[in-house]
Motif scaffolding. Structure first.
Motif, PDB file in Angstrom:
ATOM      1  N   MET A   1      13.120 -22.523  17.184  1.00  0.00           N
ATOM      2  CA  MET A   1      13.640 -21.335  18.060  1.00  0.00           C
ATOM      3  C   MET A   1      14.157 -20.357  17.020  1.00  0.00           C
ATOM      4  N   LYS A   2      15.114 -20.835  15.892  1.00  0.00           N
ATOM      5  CA  LYS A   2      15.533 -19.781  14.811  1.00  0.00           C
ATOM      6  C   LYS A   2      14.744 -19.136  14.250  1.00  0.00           C
ATOM      7  N   ASP A   4      11.444 -18.603  15.301  1.00  0.00           N
ATOM      8  CA  ASP A   4      10.890 -17.611  16.273  1.00  0.00           C
ATOM      9  C   ASP A   4      11.760 -16.465  16.740  1.00  0.00           C
ATOM     10  N   LEU A   5      13.157 -16.673  16.791  1.00  0.00           N
ATOM     11  CA  LEU A   5      14.178 -15.418  17.021  1.00  0.00           C
ATOM     12  C   LEU A   5      14.064 -14.568  15.858  1.00  0.00           C
ATOM     13  N   GLU A   6      13.891 -14.966  14.717  1.00  0.00           N
ATOM     14  CA  GLU A   6      13.985 -13.950  13.456  1.00  0.00           C
ATOM     15  C   GLU A   6      12.575 -13.262  13.521  1.00  0.00           C
ATOM     16  N   PHE A   8      10.662 -12.614  16.114  1.00  0.00           N
ATOM     17  CA  PHE A   8      10.533 -11.749  17.130  1.00  0.00           C
ATOM     18  C   PHE A   8      11.318 -10.349  16.831  1.00  0.00           C
ATOM     19  N   LEU A   9      12.544 -10.674  16.189  1.00  0.00           N
ATOM     20  CA  LEU A   9      13.508  -9.621  15.960  1.00  0.00           C
ATOM     21  C   LEU A   9      13.068  -8.702  14.883  1.00  0.00           C
ATOM     22  N   LYS A  12       9.220  -6.955  16.385  1.00  0.00           N
ATOM     23  CA  LYS A  12       9.256  -6.417  17.503  1.00  0.00           C
ATOM     24  C   LYS A  12      10.297  -5.332  17.936  1.00  0.00           C
ATOM     25  N   HIS A  13      10.170  -4.068  17.836  1.00  0.00           N
ATOM     26  CA  HIS A  13      10.954  -2.918  18.093  1.00  0.00           C
ATOM     27  C   HIS A  13      11.360  -3.114  19.408  1.00  0.00           C
ATOM     28  N   LEU A  14      12.720  -2.677  19.740  1.00  0.00           N
ATOM     29  CA  LEU A  14      12.903  -2.527  21.271  1.00  0.00           C
ATOM     30  C   LEU A  14      12.488  -1.035  21.412  1.00  0.00           C
ATOM     31  N   GLU A  15      11.368  -1.042  22.248  1.00  0.00           N
ATOM     32  CA  GLU A  15      10.747   0.443  22.294  1.00  0.00           C
ATOM     33  C   GLU A  15      11.101   0.822  23.639  1.00  0.00           C
ATOM     34  N   PRO A  16      11.324   2.124  23.842  1.00  0.00           N
ATOM     35  CA  PRO A  16      11.258   2.812  24.961  1.00  0.00           C
ATOM     36  C   PRO A  16      10.208   2.913  25.604  1.00  0.00           C
ATOM     37  N   ARG A  17      10.158   3.165  26.938  1.00  0.00           N
ATOM     38  CA  ARG A  17       8.646   3.183  27.741  1.00  0.00           C
ATOM     39  C   ARG A  17       8.066   4.531  27.572  1.00  0.00           C
ATOM     40  N   ARG A  18       8.804   5.226  27.123  1.00  0.00           N
ATOM     41  CA  ARG A  18       8.235   6.750  26.942  1.00  0.00           C
ATOM     42  C   ARG A  18       8.631   7.325  25.492  1.00  0.00           C
ATOM     43  N   LYS A  19       7.679   8.170  24.975  1.00  0.00           N
ATOM     44  CA  LYS A  19       8.238   8.977  23.620  1.00  0.00           C
ATOM     45  C   LYS A  19       9.244   9.897  24.097  1.00  0.00           C
TER      46      LYS A  19
END
Lengths: 311, 174
Positions: A1-2, A4-6, A8-9, A12-19
């Protein structure tokens, strides 16, 4: 898990649903060029004051526009000689001290009184604990800043008078705000100035070989003659320039100006304490900041950003 | 430290050159937008915060300390605005609103890290300050020291926040 979490973080950016909107930058620039009417008064004044301290070249037409926006507020100009500042007390707060400065005849337009034209007579400054600035330094700096504020208003009046001269129209008028006269004759003048450039203060010596025959000389609101200016005097100086100054008006620096085409058109005698205004630029936001009493900050005082965010 | 090109753009902006400032806005607008979104979880609000960040930065540019990266300073302004927005609007949000819920953690969440969306949902349930450090550290690439400068919180606290943020994420996603 550790892992995996690292992973992903990191991946994977936390991206807005629009530009962002396509005109995002244009909207910002539009707002900067067209601030709300109430802010415009402050903005132009601050910008102009800042330019007076940092930039030698301003176009006459812009100055006239500033006067139109400022209206009669700038017409009623007082002299700097009546300005006084006194130490009013000190209060210890976390990691700093609050220094109170009481003043006479000092009006500073700031984020704390935008649009209201309040005449504050007491100013508060939060000074960080490891600052070498003494309370006397703070009072001196505050007084110098008051004087620079008055002087900038006087300069508006001067520039108005200058703009009426056909020789000054469609050209550039530059300013040296606080300088010390190191030599003067009927035909030329040499001054020394401290300019905040980046984080440092640079001392510049400039000789102007020409002084206009109709040069305007003031002390506060009092009209003087050129003979009243002497070596050692603190002065603000305006000059008319042609050629290169026009084409480099935004990036020009005082030590990069070709002075041979410059003609001194006005000289304004300053208070010696006015020099401390440079220290205001140097230390403001680093070792001290102006604050006002407020209930929303832990130490009972808010800086401009905190004040405006809770307004 | 800023590079020469950036220093020139800042100097020109200080002189009132809006075109130069526009170049700086274009350079950092997406990073500030993404970071604001990571905290407030609303695109429209994030865009407003990004816009306010650049307007505030313009008027305070003479306070910017060139020994730090411009981006660090911008993240600081944006983070403060985003956290302020959450504080001011928490009472206006509906009870089941995702942002309001996220102010009080922990919450039950998805069982697996199967998609990035699930991870993002889990991040959205963190306390706002934890979201801020996750965004700054993992997505904006700031060091502990830079985050410490940005949030005006000691480096040790930043490490602690990041540790607790990850612990909550693991619990949320386990």
């Amino acid at each position: 898990m550790k892992s995996d979490l690292e992973t992903f973080l990191k991946n994977k950016h936390l991206e807005p649903r629009r530009k962002l909107s396509q005109d995002f930058t244009e909207n910002i620039l539009h707002k900067l060029e067209n601030p709300p009417q109430e802010d415009r008064f402050l903005h132009f004044k601050e910008l102009f004051t800042m330019n007076l301290l940092k930039k030698p070249a301003t176009v006459v037409v812009a100055i006239v526009a500033c006067m139109a926006l400022g209206g009669t507020s700038y017409a009623a100009v007082g002299g700097w000689s009546g300005i006084q500042a006194f130490f009013g007390g000190e209060k210890k707060v976390d990691n700093a001290r609050i220094v109170t400065v009481n003043t006479d005849n000092c009006t500073i337009t700031s984020a704390f009184n935008v649009g209201t034209h309040n005449k504050q007579s007491t100013y508060y400054y939060r000074v960080i604990n490891n600052s070498k600035l003494t309370n006397d330094n703070i009072v001196h700096i505050a007084k110098g800043y008051c004087e620079s504020s008055v002087q900038s208003q006087t300069t508006f009046n001067l520039q108005s008078e200058l703009s009426k001269n056909p020789l000054n129209q469609n050209t550039v008028v530059g300013n040296y705000v606080d300088s010390i006269v190191t030599a003067i004759s009927g035909s030329g003048i040499t001054i020394r100035s401290d300019w905040p450039i980046g984080d440092s203060i640079k001392t510049i010596t400039q000789t102007f070989p020409q002084i206009a025959s109709d040069v305007i000389v003031y002390s506060g609101t009092q009209r003087l003659s050129l003979n009243d200016i002497h070596v050692g005097d603190h002065v603000s100086l305006s000059y008319r320039a042609t050629g290169d100054a026009l084409t480099h008006s935004e990036t020009i620096r005082p030590d990069e100006v070709n002075t041979k085409d410059q003609v001194v058109v006005s000289i304004s005698k300053n208070s010696p304490d006015f020099t401390a205004a440079v220290d205001y630029q140097k230390y403001n936001g680093k070792e001290f900041e102006q604050v006002v009493p407020c209930s929303t900050h832990a130490d009972g005082f808010c800086n401009a950003e905190q004040y405006l965010s809770h307004k | 430290m800023q590079n020469k090109d950036e220093a020139e753009l800042i100097a020109r902006s200080l002189d009132g050159d809006h075109v130069a400032y526009g170049v700086l806005v274009d350079r950092y607008k997406n990073a500030i937008f993404y970071h604001s979104f990571a905290i407030v979880h609303n695109e429209d609000v994030a865009e407003d915060i990004a816009q306010e960040t650049f307007i505030t930065a313009y008027y305070k540019l003479d306070h910017y300390n060139a020994q730090y990266k411009l981006s660090t300073w911008l993240f600081k302004i944006a983070t403060n605005k985003a956290l302020d927005w959450l504080r001011k609007h928490r009472h206006e949000l509906s009870v089941d609103d995702e942002v309001f819920d996220s102010l009080a953690s922990p919450h039950p969440g998805p069982q697996q890290i199967s998609t990035s969306q699930e991870l993002h949902d889990a991040v959205g349930k963190l306390m706002p300050r934890y979201r801020a450090v996750i965004s700054l550290y993992y997505w904006q690439g700031l060091s502990y020291e830079e985050i410490s400068d940005t949030l005006k919180v000691p480096v040790g606290s930043i490490r602690g926040w990041l540790h607790r943020a990850k612990a909550e994420l693991r619990k949320e996603l386990s």
